[in-house]
Design a protein around this motif. Structure first.
Motif, PDB file in Angstrom:
ATOM      1  N   THR A  63       0.832  -1.202   0.000  1.00 48.60           N
ATOM      2  CA  THR A  63       0.000   0.000   0.000  1.00 48.60           C
ATOM      3  C   THR A  63       0.866   1.251   0.000  1.00 48.60           C
ATOM      4  O   THR A  63       0.505   2.262  -0.569  1.00 48.60           O
ATOM      5  N   ASP A  64       2.072   1.089   0.650  1.00 44.42           N
ATOM      6  CA  ASP A  64       3.012   2.214   0.668  1.00 44.42           C
ATOM      7  C   ASP A  64       3.535   2.527  -0.720  1.00 44.42           C
ATOM      8  O   ASP A  64       3.593   3.680  -1.128  1.00 44.42           O
ATOM      9  N   HIS A 111       2.332   1.872  -3.339  1.00 44.75           N
ATOM     10  CA  HIS A 111       1.162   1.797  -4.187  1.00 44.75           C
ATOM     11  C   HIS A 111       1.404   2.488  -5.532  1.00 44.75           C
ATOM     12  O   HIS A 111       1.186   1.910  -6.589  1.00 44.75           O
ATOM     13  N   GLN A 125       6.790   9.104  -7.775  1.00 40.47           N
ATOM     14  CA  GLN A 125       7.046   9.782  -6.513  1.00 40.47           C
ATOM     15  C   GLN A 125       7.551  11.206  -6.755  1.00 40.47           C
ATOM     16  O   GLN A 125       8.667  11.413  -7.225  1.00 40.47           O
ATOM     17  N   LYS A 146      11.959   8.186   7.018  1.00 41.90           N
ATOM     18  CA  LYS A 146      10.531   8.464   7.089  1.00 41.90           C
ATOM     19  C   LYS A 146      10.273   9.517   8.146  1.00 41.90           C
ATOM     20  O   LYS A 146      10.866   9.474   9.227  1.00 41.90           O
ATOM     21  N   LYS A 204       3.853   8.688   7.754  1.00 41.57           N
ATOM     22  CA  LYS A 204       3.501   7.502   6.980  1.00 41.57           C
ATOM     23  C   LYS A 204       3.781   7.685   5.498  1.00 41.57           C
ATOM     24  O   LYS A 204       4.207   6.778   4.811  1.00 41.57           O
ATOM     25  N   LYS A 205       3.496   8.847   5.023  1.00 42.44           N
ATOM     26  CA  LYS A 205       3.619   9.062   3.585  1.00 42.44           C
ATOM     27  C   LYS A 205       4.877   9.821   3.195  1.00 42.44           C
ATOM     28  O   LYS A 205       5.338   9.716   2.069  1.00 42.44           O
ATOM     29  N   ASN A 206       5.376  10.587   4.121  1.00 42.45           N
ATOM     30  CA  ASN A 206       6.464  11.499   3.750  1.00 42.45           C
ATOM     31  C   ASN A 206       7.838  10.986   4.138  1.00 42.45           C
ATOM     32  O   ASN A 206       8.026  10.414   5.215  1.00 42.45           O
TER      33      ASN A 206
END
Lengths: 194, 412
Positions: free
Chosen positions: B207-208, B210, B214, B374, B377-379
């Motif tokens: 899912t990461d 995904h 980028q 990290k 979660k996303k950044n």
């Protein structure tokens, strides 16, 4: 920026401190002197500046190790002697490295009696250099070291790795050759002029 | 006076000095300078090396830390498993005991009375005592029970003793085997649990990762050979071709400065001027194309080319010029003593636009090494030391536009 004319001692001190302007003054004031020495060893003028620069690199590197004489009046003279020695060693090293070993031809004492040749007129340095250039390399080197730099035959034999007797023979030969060369050119010029 | 030839040569040569060849010192000092310049660049390299080493150490440290939880996890599993094993042990030994008791034909009621006390002693002794002790101790209560409660049922207690002694040892042996099989089972369970965890992880990372695209923005302070700091800002987009390899491009505002020293001496003539140094600054839009290889999930390295479209190019030349300064001072006898000095001065002036390099594009080779972390979660945040080497020298003064710096990147 005003450039002061520094005294020699100050220039010397500046060089020990790695001051660039002092080094420049040192370089410019002794360039001609060292070039004169180097040119006696090499025929190739493009190499000669490289050798002078190599000498200066050594001088600047070891200038702190130069021991000034007790008498301050002799400072410059002694310094000149010191750098002249560095220059001649540098030149010899160069000659040595370019040739694996000296060509030692069969040596036997010259049968010809040594005749004294006197000069009629003052010879200019360029003429002398011209005469020297006609000598074989080893003869020229030995002549240089013995007559001009003032080394003894023993020292020369160690420096060039040749027997002491060979050094003597080379010297005699070079002198004779110079004399003949001189007489010939003199005769030549007389002929030309006459 | 006639002089002997050799003597003459000797004195002539000893007193002879060549003339100073103009420019000899400049050539000499330039050689020295070149040597030193190589040396001067060392701080940059050492800085890069230090960054690399620190990030390396940090990375190794991090990876060690991330390994530790796995060790802890297995420990937890181990501490838990004995309980399960014990429970199972009890079950199994119950069964085995049932078999034994039925074989010895002991009454059902006696069995019920006997079982709890027997297992208490068995459980407590199983791990602590060698086989023989266990036999002796487990045997003891059994004998007592048998003699106490089944006196009327069994005629000869001695017979039972002999009969019972063997079954008990077999019980223990059987139990030992059982516990071994239990161990195996529990280890398999552990593996199953692990694989479950692993199964959960990939889905999580899927899912990461995904999206294969980028985007990121960065700010990059950089430094050329003039040790001036220039800022670069940019946006880049990378596309993951395969798991480890990605290709990235983007657009950035780049500013590069460079200096070139000519080692000029003061001019020989009074009106002359010698070019001493050139400072150039180039600003433009940089479009890079880079291939990035992920060494690990934290560390990556990039190599690529970029084209810089020059927007603004300015060059500042510094000249050495001679100027005459007159200094007058009154003397004691009433006259004025005036002295003139020739003074070498530095003078800066911008290079006329006509003689500025007409190149509109400059090509660069780019090398970089990045460390990613990290922050949410996303950044991700990334530190990326980079080196830009120009494909050719710039302008007619052969300016070297090589520069390096540190890119600070934020992915989103």
């Amino acid at each position: 920026m005003i450039k002061k004319i520094l005294r020699f001692e100050e220039i010397l001190k500046g060089c020990v401190k790695n001051d660039n302007s002092c080094k420049e003054m040192m370089y410019k004031s002794f360039y001609g002197y060292l070039m004169g020495i180097i040119l006696r060893y090499t025929k190739n003028t493009s190499d000669s500046e490289e050798l002078v620069n190599d000498t200066f690199i050594k001088i600047f590197k070891h200038v702190a190790g130069f021991k000034p004489p007790a008498n301050p009046e002799e400072l410059q003279r002694s310094f000149r002697g010191w750098i002249a020695q560095i220059a001649s060693r540098t030149a010899i090293d160069k000659i040595r490295s370019s040739k694996a070993h000296f060509y030692v031809d069969e040596l036997n004492e010259d049968q010809h009696p040594v005749t004294q040749v006197s000069i009629a007129s003052e010879l200019h340095v360029s003429d002398i250099m011209n005469l020297l250039n006609h000598l074989p390399d080893t003869q020229r080197l030995v002549f240089n070291l013995y007559e001009i730099e003032g080394f003894a035959h023993e020292e020369i034999s160690k420096m060039l790795n040749i027997p002491e007797s060979s050094s003597r023979v080379y010297l005699t030969r070079s002198k004779n050759k110079l004399r003949t060369l001189y007489t010939n050119t003199l005769v030549g010029t007389y002929k030309k002029n006459g | 006076m006639d002089k002997e030839l050799i003597e003459h040569i000797t004195t002539q040569l000893q007193n002879h000095e060549e003339n100073y060849a103009p420019g000899a010192w400049e050539r000499f000092s330039k050689k020295e300078e070149d040597k030193r310049r190589g040396f001067v660049l060392w701080p940059l390299w050492t800085a890069a090396a230090i960054i690399f080493i620190i990030s390396g150490i940090f990375f190794i440290h991090r990876s060690e830390e991330s390994q530790q939880p796995i060790v802890v996890k297995s420990k937890v599993q181990n501490t838990e498993s004995p309980i399960a094993r014990k429970v199972e042990e009890n079950d199994h030994s119950n069964e085995s005991f049932n078999q034994v008791t039925t074989s010895t034909e002991i009454n059902q009621i006696e069995k019920q009375v006997y079982i709890p006390s027997y297992f208490k002693s068995l459980d407590s002794n199983l791990n602590l005592h060698p086989k023989q002790d266990v036999i002796a101790q487990t045997y003891q209560p059994m004998e007592e029970l048998i003699t106490d409660k089944t006196n009327d049922f069994i005629a000869k207690p001695a017979d039972i003793k002999t009969v019972d002694a063997n079954p008990v040892t077999t019980i223990v042996q059987a139990e030992k085997q059982k516990t071994e099989t239990n161990k195996k089972l529990s280890f398999e369970d552990l593996l199953a649990v692990d694989s479950k965890v692993n199964q959960q992880h990939p889905t999580h990372s899927k899912t990461d990762q995904h999206s294969k695209w980028q985007p990121d923005v960065y700010v990059a302070p950089s430094m050329g050979n003039d040790n001036k700091l220039n800022m670069n800002y940019g946006f880049s987009l990378s596309y993951a071709i395969v798991n480890k390899l990605s290709i990235s491009s983007g657009v950035s505002y780049a500013s590069i400065s460079s200096t070139e020293s000519q080692n000029a001496a003061a001019p020989q003539s009074l009106s002359g001027k010698n070019l001493e140094s050139i400072n150039a600054k180039v600003q433009g839009i940089n479009v890079p194309l880079e291939v990035r290889y992920n060494i690990s999930d934290k560390l990556y390295t990039g190599i690529g080319v970029s084209a810089l479209a020059v927007l603004n190019n300015s060059q500042q030349n510094t000249y050495l010029v001679n100027q005459v300064q007159t200094l007058s001072s009154p003397l004691a006898n009433g006259t004025m003593d005036s002295k003139s000095f020739i003074v070498a001065e530095k003078q800066s002036e911008p290079q006329p636009t006509s003689s500025i390099d007409p190149d509109k594009y400059i090509g660069f080779y780019n090398f970089s090494l990045g460390y990613k972390r990290k922050i949410s979660k996303k950044n991700n945040i990334a530190i990326e030391p980079f080196l830009r080497l120009p494909m050719k020298t710039f302008s007619r003064e052969n300016l070297n536009l090589t520069n390096g710096g540190l890119r600070l990147k934020v992915d989103f």
